[in-house]
Design a protein around this motif. Structure first.
Motif, PDB file in Angstrom:
ATOM      1  N   ILE A  34      -7.000  -2.396   5.807  1.00 29.16           N
ATOM      2  CA  ILE A  34      -6.214  -1.163   5.829  1.00 29.16           C
ATOM      3  C   ILE A  34      -6.955  -0.146   6.689  1.00 29.16           C
ATOM      4  N   LYS A  68      -2.015  -1.721   8.620  1.00 21.81           N
ATOM      5  CA  LYS A  68      -2.603  -2.747   7.773  1.00 21.81           C
ATOM      6  C   LYS A  68      -2.355  -4.081   8.442  1.00 21.81           C
ATOM      7  N   VAL A  71       0.863  -1.185   0.000  1.00 20.29           N
ATOM      8  CA  VAL A  71       0.000   0.000   0.000  1.00 20.29           C
ATOM      9  C   VAL A  71       0.898   1.233   0.000  1.00 20.29           C
ATOM     10  N   VAL A 108      -3.555   0.733  -3.618  1.00 19.65           N
ATOM     11  CA  VAL A 108      -3.420  -0.646  -3.157  1.00 19.65           C
ATOM     12  C   VAL A 108      -2.976  -1.490  -4.349  1.00 19.65           C
TER      13      VAL A 108
END
Length: 870
Positions: free
Chosen positions: A388, A373, A314, A325
């Motif tokens: 996330i 995350k 990410v 992403v």
């Protein structure tokens, strides 16, 4: 091989629970016009309910071994009783006797977490005829749309094969798709999205059965309809919509268990969903099943349901206010994405420009940052997830990094027994903490030790006495086995047995008219102790150790010594027991392995020895032995450590920025002294090691940053306590040689480099410089220039040396951390010159074993509203 054996053993242990299909419980829920009977099953059985009369109902389709509850019992309300009829073949039937006039209204299997409820509804009066259970209720979990040329395809994802009927209105603007039975709709209930002939759909109520109303372009008809993969666990009902200018393609075949007609040649999914990119050029892996945008307090949470555990990259671009992403190649039309925006996300688009992957581009509000995350590994009845967390406070730590919240784990209790072991992941949703040392375990320690031996000796014939700070330093190894229990989730209690061996010895020489030598060494050790602990992070246990340890001591001395500098005797003390106490950090590394970092001290019972030298002079000695040790260990657990999934939490779990703390420690200063006096006849030479053990405390401060699994910091610290070595020799003539060495005002600066093992747990090494003030205070009463033991003068000097060390640090939350720390300082030689012809050289090695409490100042001040620009 041993690990494979334990994994195989674990598989055999859980196999019965995986393959069993027991009916664990039966419940009767009386109602005004009848009753509902519920059978709780581990997995769906092909049960069938029939009526033998208006007072007797039969449930069949299971074996007697499947029935794990009472085989008979009284009823409630309209149910009089129930019992099990078994047959020689092993099959069985449940017989339910009721009051007259009841009929079966419904019988179906309903999933409840990891269990299944077979629910039978009996009602009085008129009711529909008995319905044969199909084992599992029909469910729709996703609808996909794609196109090829003029044809548009609908793929309706089912959990089992079923028969459907459809009808098209006269204008060709609506297609009604209706199953033969009731269904549960788990997909999006409405969609406004244009693709080819498709304009959207709504779920409607057609009497007692839900149906799907598909909105189409005018003049649309059904070219073909069939079930594909009918015998699999994921069949699809496929409808090809075509304009009425095209010829029909086997339009009457609605249900074909062999797969139905072939799909339209060259058909592929459309890339039309949400913008950027081209048609996928690489094979869709099917790893991403759905995406949801959620809000939790002031966090925005993106949750992906995945086919297998994934750790996705990410990245964020604060200039364009985007978070990207990086996914494997995904056909986004296969992803069930319900929301286009929410929370801090204004919109998103899918970038398919890369052959090797798909980028999901989230347009976020200005100032939004990714603050964490994680990967959650599910079990048989629970999907895997990649989550996330985003927030506009970049220094905020997500709540799940602190408490490993399982609020998004539905039916947590039901799922406990269905979670699978993933080799390098903790199994999510079982408890907020990894179950470190729960049950039996075994492991090994590598130990660095330093000791203090306060020796008190006397020449009982001539009256000479001595008090020396002797000691031993070296390495040791231990093996241990133990068993642990969890108390109230947060606490731990366990017992442990250990056996090991210490290597290295201390040698001392003393020479005047003759040369004498002695040495001391440690050997075998064994003991038992209790550990009491508390979890301070999802995967780290802080514990205290209390117990006892026995050790073998070996001493050897020259028989002809007078007992002044060297004790004249060879002896041993076996099985000397001491009180063991310490503190440590134990952290889970994977499902079966944990690592520990422990600081401990053993205070042994004092022991004495008496002997006579070759000249008939009687001597005795008393030892007061203290052992300080740092142990780094690795433990294998025979039970997997079910706990929060943290394999993907690296830099997000370690607090960055300015920090400070206080350290409480035991200090072992080991000094090698080489003293010579050539101004007397005969010349004297003393060579030996002195060692002490003193409590110290101090402060430290630094600044750190993380990048991936690695952490970098610069740090300074100061010790506010001093280490003291005080030795005395009283000669028979009433003269004394005595000195006091002090090392104080130590401060150091180091670079720390760390490696993050899991959620907030970091091992680190350090290297830098140290400086301290050395002071020799001489208390001799012998005539000047006649000393044989130590230089007879006062001496002061600032020393600068090399500092190394290692430790383990645990981030408790975004303000507080705990560290176990070992520091080794190596100073250059100290040269002390006496009054006449005396030289003394000292090599000082300073060991510090401590526990530190860290305050992360950047986040603490931020939480107080005082800014973050430190």
């Amino acid at each position: 091989m041993l690990k494979k054996f334990f994994i195989l053993l674990g598989c055999l242990w859980v196999l019965p629970s995986i393959v069993s299909a027991s009916i664990s419980r039966m419940a009767i829920d009386p109602q005004d016009n009848g009753a509902t009977i519920k059978l709780v099953m581990d997995r769906p059985l092909p049960l069938k309910t029939t009526s033998e009369s208006d007072e007797v109902f039969i449930v069949e389709g299971f074996n007697l071994s499947d029935w794990a509850t009472d085989k008979q019992g009284p009823g409630q309300g309209s149910v009089k009783e129930y019992y099990i009829e078994d047959y020689s073949s092993g099959s069985a039937e449940l017989v339910i006797r009721t009051k007259p006039g009841l009929k079966i209204q419904d019988a179906q299997v309903v999933p409840k977490g990891s269990a299944y409820h077979y629910e039978i509804s009996l009602v009085a009066g008129d009711a529909p005829p008995a319905v044969e259970s199909r084992g599992v209720p029909l469910m729709i979990d996703k609808v996909q749309v794609g196109q090829k040329g003029e044809a548009t395809r609908l793929a309706i994802h089912l959990n089992r094969a079923a028969n459907f009927n459809f009808s098209v209105n006269e204008k060709g603007t609506e297609v009604i798709i209706k199953p033969d039975e009731r269904m549960r709709w788990e997909a999006q209930t409405t969609m406004e999205y244009a693709s080819g002939l498709f304009k959207g759909y709504d779920v409607i109520d057609e009497g007692s059965i839900m149906a799907l109303k598909v909105k189409t372009m005018p003049g649309t008809k059904v070219g073909s309809a069939s079930i594909q993969d009918a015998n699999s666990s994921t069949p699809k009902y496929i409808i090809d919509l075509v304009p009425d200018t095209m010829s029909n393609v086997s339009g009457n075949t609605l249900f074909d268990p062999q797969g139905g007609p072939a799909p339209i040649a060259g058909w592929q999914a459309s890339p039309a969903d949400f913008g950027a990119g081209v048609v996928p050029q690489a094979a869709d892996t099917g790893l991403i099943q759905s995406m949801d945008i959620l809000t939790q307090n002031d966090d925005t949470v993106i949750k992906f349901v995945t086919k297998e555990p994934l750790n996705l990259d990410v990245t964020e671009n604060e200039y364009t206010s985007q978070v990207i992403v990086h996914l494997p190649k995904v056909n986004w039309t296969n992803v069930n994405a319900l929301d286009r925006n929410g929370g801090l996300i204004d919109s998103y688009k899918v970038d398919q420009s890369s052959v090797d992957g798909t980028n999901l581009i989230l347009n976020v509000k200005k100032g939004t940052h990714v603050i964490g995350k994680k990967t959650v590994s599910g079990g048989n009845m629970q999907a895997h997830r990649f989550i996330i967390h985003m927030n506009q406070n970049e220094h905020k730590v997500p709540e799940w990094l602190v408490s490993a919240s399982t609020e998004q784990q539905a039916n947590e209790e039901d799922n406990k027994n269905d979670l699978e072991t993933i080799p390098m992941l903790y199994r999510g949703g079982v408890s907020p903490q990894a179950s470190i040392a729960q049950g039996p375990y075994a492991g090994w320690n590598l130990t660095f030790f330093g000791s203090e031996d306060k020796q008190e000796g006397s020449n009982t014939t001539g009256g000479a006495t001595r008090k020396l700070f002797s000691g031993v330093t070296g390495l040791g190894g231990q093996g241990y086995v133990g068993y642990g229990l969890h108390l109230m989730d947060q606490f731990y209690f366990g017992g442990e047995l250990s056996v090991g061996y210490y290597w290295d010895k201390q040698t001392r020489t003393y020479k005047t008219t003759s040369s004498y030598e002695s040495d001391c060494k440690l050997g075998m050790n064994w003991g038992g102790s209790f550990r009491i602990g508390k979890y301070i992070s999802p995967t780290a246990l802080l514990y205290a150790r209390l117990g006892a340890q026995s050790t073998d001591f070996w001493f050897k001395g020259s028989k002809d010594s007078t007992g002044e500098g060297i004790f004249p005797g060879t002896y041993s003390r076996r099985n000397r027991t001491g009180f063991l106490y310490g503190v440590g950090l134990d952290t889970a590394y994977n499902d079966y392995t944990s690592m520990r970092f422990e600081l401990s001290q053993v205070n042994y019972q004092p022991f004495k020895y008496n002997t006579t030298n070759t000249a008939g002079v009687s001597n005795d000695i008393k030892h007061r032995f203290v052992l300080n040790q740092l142990s780094i260990g690795m433990t294998h657990h025979f039970n997997p450590m079910a706990g929060p999934a943290t394999s993907s939490i690296y830099d997000e779990s370690v607090v960055r920025g300015v920090y400070g703390g206080v350290l409480f420690a035991i200090n072992n200063m080991y000094t090698k002294r080489d003293f010579k006096n050539t101004s007397i006849t005969p010349a004297s030479n003393y060579y030996g090691g002195s060692s002490n053990a003193d409590p110290v405390w101090g402060f430290y401060a630094g600044y750190g940053k993380a990048h991936g699994r690695f952490y970098y910091a610069g740090e300074v610290d100061v010790s506010l306590s001093e280490s003291v070595t005080k030795e005395t020799v009283n000669f028979a003539a009433g003269q004394t040689e005595s000195y006091i060495d002090t090392l104080k005002w130590r401060w150091g600066t180091v670079a720390r480099v760390g490696y993050i093992f899991n959620s907030g747990v970091m091992g680190y090494g350090k290297l830098g410089f140290v400086s301290g003030k050395f002071h020799r205070s001489n208390k001799n009463t012998v005539p000047p220039g006649t000393a044989t033991f130590a230089a007879e003068r006062n001496y002061k000097k600032m020393l600068t040396g090399i500092r190394t060390g290692a430790g383990l640090e645990v981030t408790v939350n975004n303000v507080l951390g705990v560290r176990g720390d070992w520091t080794l300082d190596y100073y250059p030689k100290v040269n002390i010159k006496g009054t006449t012809g005396q030289t003394e050289k000292q090599t000082i090695i300073d060991n510090r074993f401590g526990i530190g409490l860290t305050i992360y100042l950047s986040d603490m001040l931020s939480s107080m509203g005082l800014g973050t620009n430190l």
